[in-house]
Design a protein around this motif. Sequence first.
Motif, PDB file in Angstrom:
ATOM      1  N   SER A  44      99.940  69.942  10.325  1.00 31.03           N
ATOM      2  CA  SER A  44      99.033  68.966  10.933  1.00 31.03           C
ATOM      3  C   SER A  44      97.794  69.659  11.487  1.00 31.03           C
ATOM      4  O   SER A  44      96.686  69.120  11.420  1.00 31.03           O
ATOM      5  CB  SER A  44      99.741  68.189  12.041  1.00 31.03           C
ATOM      6  OG  SER A  44     100.813  67.449  11.510  1.00 31.03           O
ATOM      7  N   ASP A 166      99.557  62.331   6.302  1.00 25.83           N
ATOM      8  CA  ASP A 166     100.472  63.176   7.089  1.00 25.83           C
ATOM      9  C   ASP A 166     101.732  62.384   7.417  1.00 25.83           C
ATOM     10  O   ASP A 166     101.713  61.498   8.258  1.00 25.83           O
ATOM     11  CB  ASP A 166      99.758  63.633   8.376  1.00 25.83           C
ATOM     12  CG  ASP A 166     100.497  64.781   9.063  1.00 25.83           C
ATOM     13  OD1 ASP A 166     101.634  65.092   8.658  1.00 25.83           O
ATOM     14  OD2 ASP A 166      99.934  65.364  10.006  1.00 25.83           O
ATOM     15  N   GLU A 167     102.830  62.695   6.755  1.00 20.84           N
ATOM     16  CA  GLU A 167     104.106  61.988   6.903  1.00 20.84           C
ATOM     17  C   GLU A 167     103.938  60.469   6.817  1.00 20.84           C
ATOM     18  O   GLU A 167     104.348  59.733   7.715  1.00 20.84           O
ATOM     19  CB  GLU A 167     104.783  62.372   8.222  1.00 20.84           C
ATOM     20  CG  GLU A 167     105.185  63.838   8.271  1.00 20.84           C
ATOM     21  CD  GLU A 167     106.041  64.148   9.495  1.00 20.84           C
ATOM     22  OE1 GLU A 167     107.027  63.430   9.697  1.00 20.84           O
ATOM     23  OE2 GLU A 167     105.717  65.083  10.227  1.00 20.84           O
TER      24      GLU A 167
END
Length: 498
Positions: A44, A166-167
């Motif tokens: 991240s 991101d996820e």
Amino acid sequence: MGKAVEFTKINKYFPGVHVLKDISFSVEEGEVHALLGENGAGKSTLLNILHGVYPEYEGEVKLHGKKVHFKDPNQAIVEGKISKVHQETLVVKDLTVGQNITLGYEPLKGRLVDYGKMNKDVNEILKDLDCNFKAEDIAATLTSGQMQMLAIARALYHKSTIISLDEPTASLSQKETEALFKVVQKLKKDGVTIMYVSHRLEEIFQICDRATIMRDGEYICTLDVGKTNRDELIHAMVGRSVAAVASRQKPCRKQDEVVLKVENLTGKGYDHVSFELHKGEILGFFGLVGAGRTETMRAIFGADKRLGGKIYIHGKEVTGSWYSTKALKSGIGLIPEDRKTQGFLTLSSNIDNIAIASLEKYMKGAFMDPKQQRANAERYFKEMDIHPNDPDYLTKNLSGGNQQKVILSRWMSTDADIIIFDEPTKGVDVAAKAEIYRLMEDMLEEGKSIIVVSSELPEVMGLSDRIIIMCEGHINKEFNRDEFKSSDEMLDYAIGGN
Ligand SMILES: Nc1ncnc2c1ncn2[C@@H]1O[C@H](COP(=O)(O)OP(=O)(O)OP(=O)(O)O)[C@@H](O)[C@H]1O
Ligand SMILES: [Mg+2]
């Protein structure tokens, strides 16, 4: 094809920690590029550098061959044509979808916003993405899957050539995930470059072309997804082999004694739910997102009111008003699914966050004994391998997955002997998942009983002694471990078959 993104010798420091160390690699134009690594590896952080969230860093970032250094995310979106879709997308709930997507960059007619054009432009993008909502809808009505589509639509409104996810699937239903993957394929066909972070390795094989692996802030390697396999990826991420599939290592401990019994439990989102939990058992609850599992568990724990039905704990009926502190005193603990709603995270150290639900355990006479609190935190730091290994660290500065581990530690520290885990491994890396499974088995050995709510079938099937499948607020089917056959059969019951 040229390079969409080139990182050269990226270094990033936070006070006291060196989180990215000389990261260099590149992403080809038009590929879906996975970024993999354990919790806290720096994924991240690297994306935040790319998207202007962290303007301070060392090293060089190039987009399409041109050096860039964004001072904020807005500049990255508007000038860099590069957008990031967060797991929890930020939307202004009172505004319409169209207003959210064009926010700050609305089409104008003279000095006024041209709503007709706004809605027309936005609806074109939404139609292209096959979305089932419209520019005119109020954002508050969207599901989490739709909100992510909104974020992707916003990226396209700004003509982004590079989009990071991101996820993205952590809180999506199966159907929403499929819809998202379709969109990813389509974007790829249109030449958009995608950077993709996920802890669900099967997804990497479904949609990614190449994968870059990071470990402890360092670049490890970049692999062709078509030429690698699960074990190689895991080995690169963790630096050793890990049993990556959920499985039971110790014998079944299920006993006849019923520790929790629920009769005709009814409330918002669930209807006439009845089941028993036996001592020493892991009871899995499977269902699609929205099947009523979380609501049922929250009612059992007294976090939400039930409208009807009875709850018996160790044979004793729950009477009078029922709330969580009472539930905890009777020996029930609930580990909630959403770490983001755990507001305290912004405030305190890991030690405080772990101790807060079990304070009476650390009393010495009339006083709190900080040494005992610390010892307890240290135990979980070791067992769950929480990074950085510093109980005094502020929880809010941990990576997402490590925050999840702190919350798990908090509830495992209580004396509850009936523990309900709601999506315990959401956002948690493969190695830590295995640790969490082992801790659960240890709890069974200590005489505790466990309910696991999970949307990941391999997890419920690997762990549970018994599985209850919920669909639209009802229990649709129950399986004993010796009856577990195929995941297709389970899925069938989850979508309402019988
Ligand atoms: N604001 C901050 N202050 C101090 N340290 C931070 C801060 N933000 C992140 N870190 C640290 O940087 C490291 C990398 O975190 P990052 O969030 O990039 O990991 P990640 O790979 O995304 O992990 P996850 O899979 O859990 O999301 C972690 O050790 C984290 O504790
Ligand atoms: Mg992260």
